[in-house]
Motif scaffolding. Structure first.
Motif, mmCIF file in Angstrom:
data_model
loop_
_atom_site.group_PDB
_atom_site.id
_atom_site.type_symbol
_atom_site.label_atom_id
_atom_site.label_comp_id
_atom_site.label_asym_id
_atom_site.label_seq_id
_atom_site.Cartn_x
_atom_site.Cartn_y
_atom_site.Cartn_z
ATOM 1 N N ASP A 26 20.347 -13.430 -2.561
ATOM 2 C CA ASP A 26 21.767 -13.612 -2.240
ATOM 3 C C ASP A 26 22.447 -14.544 -3.234
ATOM 4 O OD1 ASP A 26 21.536 -11.967 -0.074
ATOM 5 O OD2 ASP A 26 21.297 -13.580 1.389
ATOM 6 N N TYR A 27 21.640 -15.201 -4.069
ATOM 7 C CA TYR A 27 22.166 -16.164 -5.035
ATOM 8 C C TYR A 27 22.031 -15.603 -6.445
ATOM 9 C CZ TYR A 27 21.746 -19.480 -1.153
ATOM 10 O OH TYR A 27 21.863 -20.122 0.055
ATOM 11 N N SER A 28 22.912 -16.047 -7.310
ATOM 12 C CA SER A 28 22.811 -15.695 -8.725
ATOM 13 C C SER A 28 22.551 -16.958 -9.536
ATOM 14 C CB SER A 28 24.091 -15.007 -9.214
ATOM 15 O OG SER A 28 25.215 -15.873 -9.090
ATOM 16 N N ASP B 120 22.525 -27.291 -6.926
ATOM 17 C CA ASP B 120 21.519 -27.780 -7.858
ATOM 18 C C ASP B 120 20.305 -28.266 -7.076
ATOM 19 O OD1 ASP B 120 23.130 -27.282 -10.035
ATOM 20 O OD2 ASP B 120 23.961 -29.291 -10.104
ATOM 21 N N VAL B 121 19.153 -27.767 -7.450
ATOM 22 C CA VAL B 121 17.905 -28.195 -6.818
ATOM 23 C C VAL B 121 17.051 -28.873 -7.878
ATOM 24 C CG1 VAL B 121 15.851 -27.473 -5.552
ATOM 25 C CG2 VAL B 121 18.012 -26.243 -5.223
ATOM 26 N N TYR B 122 16.724 -30.125 -7.660
ATOM 27 C CA TYR B 122 15.900 -30.876 -8.607
ATOM 28 C C TYR B 122 14.435 -30.685 -8.234
ATOM 29 C CZ TYR B 122 20.204 -32.865 -10.330
ATOM 30 O OH TYR B 122 21.448 -32.998 -10.886
ATOM 31 N N ILE B 123 13.693 -30.200 -9.186
ATOM 32 C CA ILE B 123 12.340 -29.708 -8.943
ATOM 33 C C ILE B 123 11.295 -30.694 -9.476
ATOM 34 C CG2 ILE B 123 10.717 -27.831 -9.392
ATOM 35 C CD1 ILE B 123 13.063 -26.913 -7.748
ATOM 36 N N LYS B 124 10.232 -30.897 -8.677
ATOM 37 C CA LYS B 124 9.037 -31.567 -9.161
ATOM 38 C C LYS B 124 8.033 -30.463 -9.500
ATOM 39 C CE LYS B 124 5.552 -35.044 -8.048
ATOM 40 N NZ LYS B 124 5.032 -35.980 -7.016
ATOM 41 N N PRO B 125 7.850 -30.161 -10.787
ATOM 42 C CA PRO B 125 7.102 -28.947 -11.158
ATOM 43 C C PRO B 125 5.607 -29.036 -10.883
ATOM 44 C CG PRO B 125 7.715 -30.186 -13.113
ATOM 45 C CD PRO B 125 8.388 -30.874 -11.967
ATOM 46 N N HIS B 126 5.070 -27.917 -10.419
ATOM 47 C CA HIS B 126 3.626 -27.753 -10.329
ATOM 48 C C HIS B 126 3.076 -27.406 -11.710
ATOM 49 C CE1 HIS B 126 -0.233 -26.870 -8.642
ATOM 50 N NE2 HIS B 126 -0.176 -25.574 -8.919
ATOM 51 N N LEU B 127 3.885 -26.656 -12.483
ATOM 52 C CA LEU B 127 3.586 -26.338 -13.877
ATOM 53 C C LEU B 127 4.894 -26.402 -14.657
ATOM 54 C CD1 LEU B 127 1.790 -25.302 -16.214
ATOM 55 C CD2 LEU B 127 2.264 -22.965 -15.408
ATOM 56 N N GLN B 128 4.867 -27.115 -15.757
ATOM 57 C CA GLN B 128 6.056 -27.268 -16.602
ATOM 58 C C GLN B 128 5.701 -26.843 -18.021
ATOM 59 O OE1 GLN B 128 7.650 -31.243 -16.499
ATOM 60 N NE2 GLN B 128 8.876 -30.967 -18.357
ATOM 61 N N GLN C 107 19.738 -24.160 -10.840
ATOM 62 C CA GLN C 107 21.071 -24.001 -10.246
ATOM 63 C C GLN C 107 21.207 -22.603 -9.653
ATOM 64 O OE1 GLN C 107 25.055 -23.662 -12.458
ATOM 65 N NE2 GLN C 107 25.081 -25.795 -11.736
ATOM 66 N N PHE C 108 21.720 -22.580 -8.418
ATOM 67 C CA PHE C 108 21.950 -21.316 -7.720
ATOM 68 C C PHE C 108 23.423 -21.200 -7.368
ATOM 69 C CE2 PHE C 108 17.551 -22.436 -7.177
ATOM 70 C CZ PHE C 108 16.870 -21.226 -7.287
ATOM 71 N N ILE C 109 23.953 -19.989 -7.489
ATOM 72 C CA ILE C 109 25.380 -19.761 -7.293
ATOM 73 C C ILE C 109 25.572 -18.704 -6.197
ATOM 74 C CG2 ILE C 109 27.552 -19.074 -8.393
ATOM 75 C CD1 ILE C 109 26.159 -19.751 -11.103
ATOM 76 N N ILE D 288 16.715 -20.652 1.575
ATOM 77 C CA ILE D 288 17.827 -21.285 0.863
ATOM 78 C C ILE D 288 17.241 -22.062 -0.315
ATOM 79 C CG2 ILE D 288 19.341 -21.456 2.881
ATOM 80 C CD1 ILE D 288 18.492 -24.390 3.162
ATOM 81 N N PRO D 289 18.036 -22.361 -1.346
ATOM 82 C CA PRO D 289 17.499 -23.048 -2.526
ATOM 83 C C PRO D 289 16.790 -24.364 -2.218
ATOM 84 C CG PRO D 289 19.661 -22.153 -3.024
ATOM 85 C CD PRO D 289 19.441 -21.934 -1.562
ATOM 86 N N GLU D 290 17.286 -25.113 -1.236
ATOM 87 C CA GLU D 290 16.671 -26.403 -0.923
ATOM 88 C C GLU D 290 15.227 -26.259 -0.446
ATOM 89 O OE1 GLU D 290 19.653 -25.461 -0.105
ATOM 90 O OE2 GLU D 290 21.093 -27.037 -0.667
ATOM 91 N N ASP D 291 14.859 -25.086 0.086
ATOM 92 C CA ASP D 291 13.481 -24.856 0.544
ATOM 93 C C ASP D 291 12.481 -24.940 -0.607
ATOM 94 O OD1 ASP D 291 14.386 -24.481 3.107
ATOM 95 O OD2 ASP D 291 14.292 -22.288 3.040
ATOM 96 N N LEU D 292 12.959 -24.760 -1.842
ATOM 97 C CA LEU D 292 12.063 -24.767 -2.999
ATOM 98 C C LEU D 292 11.397 -26.124 -3.204
ATOM 99 C CD1 LEU D 292 14.308 -22.727 -5.451
ATOM 100 C CD2 LEU D 292 12.164 -21.955 -4.410
ATOM 101 N N LYS D 293 11.982 -27.177 -2.667
ATOM 102 C CA LYS D 293 11.396 -28.516 -2.802
ATOM 103 C C LYS D 293 10.037 -28.605 -2.116
ATOM 104 C CE LYS D 293 15.858 -30.891 -3.180
ATOM 105 N NZ LYS D 293 16.780 -31.901 -2.594
#
Length: 297
Positions: free
Chosen positions: A263-265, A215-223, A206-208, A184-189
């Motif tokens: 499964d998300y767009s 909305d998943v707010y990301i702490k980037p490893h690379l930005q 954002q995943f739809i 699920i998108p939240e796993d990306l954290k």
């Protein structure tokens, strides 16, 4: 006062009005500020009209200046159209085209399209500026601007939609084998994420799914402000990216990268061609516009 080169003076007037100052006009035209000032002075003398109200702190276009600018732009475009018409034919198209293209798309897609076009039309020269920043078609004096955006702002420019691209969330099999598959998108954290962002933009994906947006707010490893940079990092098994499909589609087809959260767009990116409405369409620009459209569709 001696007679002036009216064509040059109209070019100077256009640059001053659009640049907002003599200094900006001098930089654009690669002239001295003194040359710019003298050209405007001679144009005012020739027209017997004050074109600007000037002080040490500001410069304002007069009504006469506004009228002269409007007519001048049309005259310059007519002159350019005339020179194009006299020097260019359908059998032997030639001349220069100045274009602006998005950086990542330019490197991933347009470089191949451009190479094919230049082989087919060797007499047409291209000045290509690559940037993901917003560029002004008029002030930049571009013949054509290609713009990638989710939503195009209202504009007086002539606009044509060329193609729609999707975003793709992906990672290498090696990365997913080591760190697990997000379900699920939240796993990306809990993962190393490679995040595209312009200065000042929020670091969220954002995943739809159906009517629900997550909305998943990301702490980037690379930005970075360039998605192409992420490709090699993905292939080095260093994280997950939400990335335009055109950057990684070959790697996905070869199995080097795997789409996840399918499964998300996500929001789509539309590619538009933009050009000034009051500029004549030269033969070479029409050929380029049509060539790009045919290659992408």
């Amino acid at each position: 006062m001696p007679k002036i080169n009216q064509l040059e003076s109209l070019k100077v007037l256009k640059a001053v009005v659009e640049g907002g100052s003599f200094t900006a006009a001098a930089k654009r035209l690669n002239l001295t500020v003194a040359r710019i000032s003298k050209s405007i002075e001679r144009l005012e003398f020739e027209l017997n009209a004050k074109l600007f109200i000037r002080s040490t702190r500001y410069m304002q276009l007069t009504d006469s200046g506004e009228r002269t600018y409007r007519h001048g732009v049309k005259l310059l475009e007519q002159w350019r159209g005339l020179t194009d018409e006299l020097t260019e034919t359908l059998d032997k198209p030639k001349g220069k085209i100045k274009i602006s293209i998005p950086m990542s798309w330019g490197l991933s897609v347009f470089s191949t399209v451009l190479a094919k076009f230049m082989v087919k039309y060797p007499k047409i020269s291209i000045e290509a500026h690559m940037s993901d920043q917003y560029v002004n078609v008029i002030e930049g004096e571009y013949d054509l601007v290609l713009r990638l955006t989710s939503k195009l702002q209202d504009s007086s420019l002539l606009c044509k939609k060329l193609k729609t691209y999707k975003f793709m969330t992906c990672a290498s099999p090696e990365y997913l084998s080591k760190h697990g598959m997000p379900m699920i998108p939240e796993d990306l954290k809990n993962h190393s994420c490679l995040v595209y962002s312009q200065q000042g933009s929020r670091l969220k994906w954002q995943f739809i799914k159906g009517s629900k947006k997550t909305d998943v707010y990301i702490k980037p490893h690379l930005q970075s402000n360039n998605s192409t940079l992420f490709r090699e990092t993905l292939l080095a098994h260093q994280g997950i990216a939400l990335i335009p499909e055109f950057v990684v589609e070959n790697d996905v087809l070869s199995g080097k990268l795997i789409p996840i959260l399918t499964d998300y767009s996500n929001q789509e990116l539309n590619l538009y061609s933009l050009r000034a409405a009051d500029h004549m369409l030269s033969m070479r620009l029409k050929l380029l516009n049509d060539f790009i459209y045919d290659e992408l569709t």
